[in-house]
Design a protein around this motif. Structure first.
Motif, PDB file in Angstrom:
ATOM      1  N   LEU A   5      -9.369 -72.532  93.429  1.00  7.43           N
ATOM      2  CA  LEU A   5      -9.125 -71.812  92.180  1.00  7.43           C
ATOM      3  C   LEU A   5     -10.325 -70.951  91.820  1.00  7.43           C
ATOM      4  CD1 LEU A   5      -7.598 -71.295  89.505  1.00  7.43           C
ATOM      5  CD2 LEU A   5      -8.603 -73.402  88.625  1.00  7.43           C
ATOM      6  N   SER A   6     -11.519 -71.538  91.933  1.00  9.79           N
ATOM      7  CA  SER A   6     -12.744 -70.834  91.574  1.00  9.79           C
ATOM      8  C   SER A   6     -12.954 -69.601  92.451  1.00  9.79           C
ATOM      9  CB  SER A   6     -13.928 -71.797  91.708  1.00  9.79           C
ATOM     10  OG  SER A   6     -15.122 -71.181  91.302  1.00  9.79           O
ATOM     11  N   ASP A   7     -12.763 -69.756  93.763  1.00  5.35           N
ATOM     12  CA  ASP A   7     -12.965 -68.630  94.681  1.00  5.35           C
ATOM     13  C   ASP A   7     -11.958 -67.513  94.431  1.00  5.35           C
ATOM     14  OD1 ASP A   7     -15.083 -69.902  95.847  1.00  5.35           O
ATOM     15  OD2 ASP A   7     -13.949 -70.676  97.556  1.00  5.35           O
ATOM     16  N   LYS A   8     -10.712 -67.868  94.144  1.00  4.26           N
ATOM     17  CA  LYS A   8      -9.686 -66.843  93.908  1.00  4.26           C
ATOM     18  C   LYS A   8      -9.953 -66.101  92.596  1.00  4.26           C
ATOM     19  CE  LYS A   8      -6.010 -68.979  96.633  1.00  4.26           C
ATOM     20  NZ  LYS A   8      -4.692 -69.669  96.619  1.00  4.26           N
ATOM     21  N   LEU A   9     -10.360 -66.815  91.559  1.00  2.00           N
ATOM     22  CA  LEU A   9     -10.696 -66.150  90.306  1.00  2.00           C
ATOM     23  C   LEU A   9     -11.901 -65.234  90.473  1.00  2.00           C
ATOM     24  CD1 LEU A   9     -10.223 -68.974  87.625  1.00  2.00           C
ATOM     25  CD2 LEU A   9      -8.844 -66.921  87.901  1.00  2.00           C
ATOM     26  N   GLU A  10     -12.882 -65.693  91.238  1.00  2.00           N
ATOM     27  CA  GLU A  10     -14.064 -64.865  91.484  1.00  2.00           C
ATOM     28  C   GLU A  10     -13.680 -63.598  92.234  1.00  2.00           C
ATOM     29  OE1 GLU A  10     -17.820 -63.311  91.650  1.00  2.00           O
ATOM     30  OE2 GLU A  10     -16.965 -64.856  90.341  1.00  2.00           O
ATOM     31  N   GLN A  73     -17.094 -58.702  80.135  1.00  6.11           N
ATOM     32  CA  GLN A  73     -16.440 -59.099  78.894  1.00  6.11           C
ATOM     33  C   GLN A  73     -15.155 -59.873  79.171  1.00  6.11           C
ATOM     34  OE1 GLN A  73     -17.009 -58.747  75.568  1.00  6.11           O
ATOM     35  NE2 GLN A  73     -19.076 -57.993  75.917  1.00  6.11           N
ATOM     36  N   LEU A  74     -14.425 -59.445  80.199  1.00 11.71           N
ATOM     37  CA  LEU A  74     -13.182 -60.139  80.546  1.00 11.71           C
ATOM     38  C   LEU A  74     -13.475 -61.557  81.031  1.00 11.71           C
ATOM     39  CD1 LEU A  74     -10.133 -59.940  80.743  1.00 11.71           C
ATOM     40  CD2 LEU A  74     -10.382 -59.016  83.049  1.00 11.71           C
ATOM     41  N   VAL A  75     -14.543 -61.697  81.810  1.00 14.95           N
ATOM     42  CA  VAL A  75     -14.951 -63.031  82.258  1.00 14.95           C
ATOM     43  C   VAL A  75     -15.264 -63.908  81.048  1.00 14.95           C
ATOM     44  CG1 VAL A  75     -16.685 -64.349  83.527  1.00 14.95           C
ATOM     45  CG2 VAL A  75     -15.843 -62.206  84.459  1.00 14.95           C
ATOM     46  N   LYS A  76     -15.944 -63.334  80.065  1.00 17.04           N
ATOM     47  CA  LYS A  76     -16.298 -64.090  78.857  1.00 17.04           C
ATOM     48  C   LYS A  76     -15.041 -64.550  78.115  1.00 17.04           C
ATOM     49  CE  LYS A  76     -19.013 -63.691  74.585  1.00 17.04           C
ATOM     50  NZ  LYS A  76     -17.940 -63.942  73.620  1.00 17.04           N
ATOM     51  N   ILE A  77     -14.054 -63.655  78.018  1.00 16.35           N
ATOM     52  CA  ILE A  77     -12.808 -64.013  77.336  1.00 16.35           C
ATOM     53  C   ILE A  77     -12.095 -65.133  78.083  1.00 16.35           C
ATOM     54  CG2 ILE A  77     -10.491 -63.175  76.752  1.00 16.35           C
ATOM     55  CD1 ILE A  77     -11.824 -60.402  76.268  1.00 16.35           C
ATOM     56  N   VAL A  78     -12.019 -65.011  79.410  1.00 18.72           N
ATOM     57  CA  VAL A  78     -11.354 -66.045  80.208  1.00 18.72           C
ATOM     58  C   VAL A  78     -12.094 -67.371  80.069  1.00 18.72           C
ATOM     59  CG1 VAL A  78     -10.759 -66.770  82.560  1.00 18.72           C
ATOM     60  CG2 VAL A  78     -10.321 -64.418  81.839  1.00 18.72           C
ATOM     61  N   HIS A  79     -13.425 -67.339  80.034  1.00 22.33           N
ATOM     62  CA  HIS A  79     -14.211 -68.566  79.857  1.00 22.33           C
ATOM     63  C   HIS A  79     -13.875 -69.231  78.525  1.00 22.33           C
ATOM     64  CE1 HIS A  79     -17.752 -70.961  78.681  1.00 22.33           C
ATOM     65  NE2 HIS A  79     -17.853 -71.222  79.981  1.00 22.33           N
ATOM     66  N   GLU A  80     -13.809 -68.431  77.466  1.00 24.28           N
ATOM     67  CA  GLU A  80     -13.485 -68.986  76.148  1.00 24.28           C
ATOM     68  C   GLU A  80     -12.104 -69.626  76.136  1.00 24.28           C
ATOM     69  OE1 GLU A  80     -13.830 -65.598  73.644  1.00 24.28           O
ATOM     70  OE2 GLU A  80     -16.028 -65.689  73.508  1.00 24.28           O
ATOM     71  N   GLU A  81     -11.134 -68.959  76.751  1.00 25.76           N
ATOM     72  CA  GLU A  81      -9.765 -69.475  76.741  1.00 25.76           C
ATOM     73  C   GLU A  81      -9.580 -70.649  77.699  1.00 25.76           C
ATOM     74  OE1 GLU A  81      -7.627 -68.825  74.502  1.00 25.76           O
ATOM     75  OE2 GLU A  81      -8.980 -67.364  73.608  1.00 25.76           O
ATOM     76  N   ILE A 293     -15.711 -73.646  86.914  1.00 26.65           N
ATOM     77  CA  ILE A 293     -14.570 -72.965  87.521  1.00 26.65           C
ATOM     78  C   ILE A 293     -14.869 -71.483  87.722  1.00 26.65           C
ATOM     79  CG2 ILE A 293     -12.163 -72.262  87.124  1.00 26.65           C
ATOM     80  CD1 ILE A 293     -11.801 -74.948  85.650  1.00 26.65           C
ATOM     81  N   LEU A 294     -15.597 -70.879  86.783  1.00 26.54           N
ATOM     82  CA  LEU A 294     -15.921 -69.457  86.864  1.00 26.54           C
ATOM     83  C   LEU A 294     -17.246 -69.209  87.576  1.00 26.54           C
ATOM     84  CD1 LEU A 294     -14.759 -68.299  83.319  1.00 26.54           C
ATOM     85  CD2 LEU A 294     -13.537 -68.132  85.488  1.00 26.54           C
ATOM     86  N   GLN A 295     -17.762 -70.244  88.262  1.00 26.37           N
ATOM     87  CA  GLN A 295     -18.977 -70.155  89.071  1.00 26.37           C
ATOM     88  C   GLN A 295     -20.189 -69.729  88.249  1.00 26.37           C
ATOM     89  OE1 GLN A 295     -18.218 -67.926  92.663  1.00 26.37           O
ATOM     90  NE2 GLN A 295     -16.506 -69.223  93.254  1.00 26.37           N
TER      91      GLN A 295
END
Length: 450
Positions: A5-10, A73-81, A293-295
């Motif tokens: 999951l982590s690699d695909k999101l990255e 910024q998108l990474v930050k939003i995904v991290h928050e959610e 998860i977001l490395q």
């Protein structure tokens, strides 16, 4: 567990970061990819849909589109959610205001209830809380014996009535004993089934009525994906569970259960079980897990793990020697390696550092026997040789080789690595921080790494 999951999101985010400006179509395309990745990871469909809706609302806002680094910024939003999806904040064990605190362990057979009971008992004892475990699984062969063995290993008494099947009576008498002995925590290991059935739930309901537990912890096998989410909902509907423990989180399953279980039940994940050893229990922090998860790493958990694992007295002695005028010798070297080994497998530690992903770790091969070989080499030396390794001539190295059963070349390699460590320690002296001046960390002496 979250490597895929982590690699695909990255992969999705790296493509977005390369763009200087993100248009709305680009963001929508990226969000579709994130949705696909989550569903492939076996995340519940409804949980995924709600998650994506929240992310999209934030991501398509004017503030994001005009940001200097929209990809970040998108990474930050995904991290928050993601943090919100996992429970928002840590939920510690609820301790009863008047002891004892009663904890009921529930779940299907094979999920790891009994082992988890032992892990929690160990944690409670280390926190100086007088703890007792109670064997209420009277159906599974050797369940009572397994709990008694775990009790011996962690130094916690186990109440059991071998041969009796009066589960409610066992629980009532155990609770009376715990009250008379002034126990602070009592952990009840209950029976499981291969699947939810009416008889099991009826027994658990009667136990709940008698025990009035502060915690009913549902133990879920993290390897079985969506099915564990459905089972958790069944137990929650019947018992109103207070929290979840996800076990076997060191496996290679897709991880969808961990991402779904809070969204489906609304009950917090309190612990993660990693491995069969009794120290393999981690408190669950939603924000930190989202970072993993977001490395983005999880340095706080790594520091906490070090604090729990290190012998503080030995570590302080080593620090005084390194930072003072003392000479760092092979005895200190061996002690430092033993402390480091207590942290667990090197691969797991590296994953907790920001930016480290599974691709980087593919070439990291650690021979589990290497530490034993190092110990054998160093302990085959005389005390004087360990204090002054420079006196190790060729003939002395041959003698050590015969004594430890390792080749001379391995002894030579260890001594070279020790020299690197000595240089590193010299660099540390006089520095305010922890990073060596101009150099990097020396190569770790575990062998087999490339």
């Amino acid at each position: 567990m979250f490597d895929q999951l982590s690699d695909k999101l990255e992969g999705v985010f790296s493509g977005l970061r390369q763009r200087g400006v993100l248009t709305e179509p680009m963001i929508r395309e990226g969000l579709r990819e994130i949705r696909r990745v989550l569903l492939e990871a076996d995340v519940n469909f409804q949980v995924t849909r709600d998650f994506m809706k929240r992310v999209e609302e934030k991501a398509l806002g004017e503030r994001v589109l005009k940001a200097v680094s929209p990809g970040q910024q998108l990474v930050k939003i995904v991290h928050e959610e993601l943090t919100s999806m996992l429970g928002e904040r840590r939920s510690p064990l609820a301790l009863a205001p008047i002891p004892p605190t009663v904890i009921m362990m529930v779940g299907l057979q094979g999920s790891g209830k009994t082992t988890t009971a032992g892990k929690i008992a160990r944690k409670m004892k280390r926190e100086m809380r007088q703890t007792r475990m109670v064997a209420c699984d009277v159906y599974r062969p050797a369940a009572v014996e397994q709990l008694q063995t775990l009790g011996e290993q962690v130094g916690v008494p186990v109440y059991a009535e071998p041969g009796s099947q009066d589960v409610v009576g066992i629980a009532r008498r155990a609770l009376e004993l715990a009250q008379s002995e002034r126990d602070r925590v009592v952990i009840f290991d209950t029976a499981g089934r291969l699947q939810i059935d009416e008889q099991l739930m009826d027994e658990l309901k009667r136990l709940k009525e008698v025990l009035k537990p502060a915690e009913i912890l549902f133990v879920a096998d993290g390897m079985i994906g969506q099915e564990s989410v459905n089972v958790a909902k069944g137990f929650d509907d019947a018992l109103d569970i207070t929290g979840v423990v996800l076990t076997k989180m060191d496996g290679d399953a897709r991880g969808g259960a961990a991402l779904s279980i809070y969204g489906v039940t609304g009950k917090p994940i309190k612990f993660l079980g990693v491995g069969e050893k009794l120290d393999g229990l981690e408190e669950f922090h939603p924000e930190r897990m989202a970072g993993r998860i977001l490395q983005q790493g999880d340095v706080l958990s790594l520091v906490e793990k070090a604090q729990r694992s290190f012998d503080q007295e030995e570590a302080a002695k080593l620090e005084r020697k390194v930072m003072g005028a003392g000479r760092f010798d092979l005895d200190d070297f061996l002690m430092a390696l033993r402390q480091f080994q207590n942290l667990g497998p090197l691969e797991n530690l590296l994953k907790m550092l920001p930016g480290v992903n599974s691709k980087m770790l593919k070439n990291v091969k650690v021979d589990p026997q290497r530490m034993k070989h190092i110990e054998a080499i160093i302990t085959s030396m005389t005390k004087q040789e360990r204090k002054r390794p420079e006196m190790l001539t060729g003939s002395r190295r041959v003698r050590i080789s015969r004594g430890c059963g390792r080749p001379v070349s391995e002894i030579n390699r260890l001594l070279e690595q020790f020299k690197e460590m000595q240089k590193f320690m010299k660099q540390m002296k006089g520095l305010q921080g922890m990073m060596p001046r101009g150099g990097g960390m020396p190569k770790l002496p575990f062998g087999g790494m490339r």
